[in-house]
Design a protein around this motif. Sequence first.
Motif, mmCIF file in Angstrom:
data_model
loop_
_atom_site.group_PDB
_atom_site.id
_atom_site.type_symbol
_atom_site.label_atom_id
_atom_site.label_comp_id
_atom_site.label_asym_id
_atom_site.label_seq_id
_atom_site.Cartn_x
_atom_site.Cartn_y
_atom_site.Cartn_z
ATOM 1 N N LEU A 111 0.832 -1.202 0.000
ATOM 2 C CA LEU A 111 0.000 0.000 0.000
ATOM 3 C C LEU A 111 0.868 1.253 0.000
ATOM 4 O O LEU A 111 0.556 2.232 -0.688
ATOM 5 N N ASP A 115 1.299 5.150 -2.415
ATOM 6 C CA ASP A 115 0.925 6.329 -1.641
ATOM 7 C C ASP A 115 1.150 7.596 -2.472
ATOM 8 O O ASP A 115 2.287 7.896 -2.871
ATOM 9 N N LEU A 836 -7.433 8.495 0.091
ATOM 10 C CA LEU A 836 -7.522 7.109 -0.355
ATOM 11 C C LEU A 836 -8.271 6.951 -1.671
ATOM 12 O O LEU A 836 -8.310 5.855 -2.224
ATOM 13 N N TYR A 841 -3.786 4.593 -5.825
ATOM 14 C CA TYR A 841 -4.142 3.469 -4.964
ATOM 15 C C TYR A 841 -4.852 2.359 -5.731
ATOM 16 O O TYR A 841 -4.904 1.216 -5.270
#
Length: 950
Positions: A111, A115, A836, A841
């Motif tokens: 993850l 970013d 997010l 992502y």
Amino acid sequence: MPPLKELPTRPEPARRSKLNRRQALSLLATGMASSLAACSKPDEHILPYVKMPERIVPGEPLKFATTLGLAGIGRGVIVTAIDGRPIKVEGNPRHPGSLGATDVFAEAAVLSLYDPDRSRTILRDGAIASREALQGALVNQLADARNRQGDGLRLLTSRTTSPTVLRQIDALLQTFPAAAWHAYEPTDDDNARGGSQLAYGRPLDAVADLAKARVIVALDADPIGHGPDQIRHGRGFAMGRSEANSFSRLYCLESAFTLTGAKADERLALTPDAIERFAMSLAGQLGAARGASELPDRQRELLRKISADLSAHRGEAVVMVGPTMSAEVHALAHWINAQINAPVRLIEPIDRTPSGKQAATLEQLAGDLVAGRVRQLIIIGANPVYDAPADLQFAARVQRAPFRLHMGEYVDETAALATWHVPQHHPLEAWSDLRASDGTASIVQPLIRPLYGSYGVHELLAWLTGEQDASAYDLVRQTWQGTASGDFETWWQRALHDGLIADTSAAAIAPAAPPLPAMPSAEAQDAPAGDITLVLRPDPSLWDGSFANNAWLQECPKPLTKQVWGNALALHPEDAAKLGVASGDIVTIGAGDRRLEVPVLTEPGSAIGVGMLTLGAGRHKAGAIGDGVGANAYALRSAEHRWRIAGVSVKPTRRREPILTTQNVVRTPDDVRELYPLYQLGHTPAAAASDDTPSLMPRTVRSSDGHAWAMVIDTSVCIGCNACVVSCQSENNVPVVGPEQIAMGRDMHWMRIDVYDHGAATGLPLGFQPVPCMHCEHAPCEPVCPVAASVHDHEGLNGQVYNRCIGTRFCEANCPYKVRRFNFFGYADGEEYANLGADSYRGQKNPEVSVRARGVMEKCTYCVQRISAARRSAERDNRPLGPDEVRTACQNACPTRAISFGDLNQPAAAINHGKADPRHYALLGHLGTRPRTTYLADLRNPAPSPEERT
């Protein structure tokens, strides 16, 4: 009309741009170029998809071995990539640092790769600059340094075990003989190195093998807690608990609750001073000239048990000491381990250069800055402005260096004070190498071209020695050219394939038995009544703060408190009552002239007189996810007292701040006994309980293709580390909801880990119970669904048809296990928390699992996509599925192999051995739901009393 929101989102702080119009347009152009570069044609020769490249099939996963570091220590992993996108991290079974498992930090690395807050371009005084401008500035600065033989040049790194980095640092120090290299790791245990120095006259690293230990004594140590060796220690602990005739015993004396203490057979909460006195008494029992003369009854009884066990298990017992203990106690542990011939291997430190140079300390660098001896300061991969001890005043001192260059993945607190900032590759974008804690080396290979305009640490170090065009790939290969036996290319391909370099573990050292170290007075007293000793620990979710901008980890419940999105001061209820505070009350902690405000969280397992606070929170330059979350415990640290601060003041502020938790620890005695059975070794049931609950439903739901998938979880070796929770999140596109939604009880994790307290305050165990969907054969959720969205599929699984669900939530209300999650908002569809919703992502999403929309119920599926993939593979090969061919994401992640999954209709499957175990039970089995997910009861091995021994 904009979509309605039940809760306000966190307001973004007002930021005043320092860019003019020209700089803003330049930034826009650079960002566009960087994003396009990540998808552009790589330098190596490739083939268009009209002529399919070998091994590349659109949508089909490829797996590559690489290495991820934590505190400079390498853990081997295998990363799955689809269409060039890394989407999932799993352990490398060949690597001694991972043994086929992962931890939360390895799982979350994928993850962090995507970013959008990662640094994207070179900056000079906060403005965009070119590589040519940077190299020109470096040429001028290095010419000045060369004229002075390197006097004034300082290099600061985090701890590194990379053979290539250490080789390059050696070359740099040869080029600039008057320069100095400093290393700082905020989670390092300086007392451990000091202890080996006292014991053996030189610093050595101790590598304990818990799989060979029948008796483990942890003195304020947390070997199976989060850290670089958690996976290795966790596996060793589990292996030692696998056979009844050699079942290990774990003693733990600690000041605040840890995962090791939760799994201990005998645990005692004491202040750090009391633990040090206990260690001296233990040495006296084992033959030392003296020990502490008086101990309270409970400690004296435990001392007799431990000393008897250590004496009876020479060669199979080990004493481990934590960072809150002094160097003298670490040396004492070396003396005890030598007396009992403990399974501990001593090796030379693995973070030294090939010529044997050891890095200087951060304190020495701070002194040089104050004295004006630093002209050029190069900082690589460290953030001392945030995490240096407060008394070093590093933020003020670092600005005394005229030339300050910082390389890091983020424009963090240190980068903000640098004259130059260079974006650093993410580990999944870089070529490098690392060593495991035992010295085993492995190659770090990239899974994807750099997403942004970043550079590697090897390239920057090459620039410092005048190699402007060196590539990390060539530099790493040069390191190992002389190591390969036979053809180098064949050796290189094997090293990349296996994920480690064979026969590179450090040689064991057999020094003479250490003398008994000089110890402080055995009659030392505890701190005065009413004073609080503050114990600092790395955060189990954020580690040292470097993971603060990772949303998965911010929302990952801390194992022992279930707190998310922040940290809190853990106090014993008696201490909290004396101070007049309760959980959620904000207090001011004072240590000398340093102050910090933080909420309180009562913890019955803490020692009276001890407060515990985790590091890693309170960032202000982390990014959109991590900024302003929690309190910065580094503000209380000093260079002399990094892990234990005696005599701190704790004063109420009469303000409150709710503690965000995803669930509560179960402490009600009746519930604990019913939901989490616990047995002592030798007192387990004679046979597994059978489910004979009357029911109108058929005894067994038979699937159409003959499979009967099931899961068994062994709670006796579950260490509550959360690796399974984050692995499930990564595999199944489970969304992050943010602190506002957590406050409403709307967490989305498909798997949770329940914690059961049998009486930790009185020395009884704490237990962990992972809870995914039970996949009940008589599922209460199915008959209440008005649209048949909750059904049994053709393989007997309790499935959820997402595109049929209309969000009535009847199934959730009818589920006794409360394992279903409802999308109150479009967590993955326009209503994401913070940043997010950024396009980057999307690269992490698993294409094999649908991304659920608002108004849909979701839950664990036993990784049905993996079942389907294994079935397709077997059909292509015209063969039946193997007994244990399907492995779920949580099963693969588990360091202790507590989770078993397989087909009940295959007698050879490991799952059937678990079902036949006498400890087997079904959670809430009296309800007659016949869950396919079942458990093995916890098993502990407390020491017999002296009367029982005789």
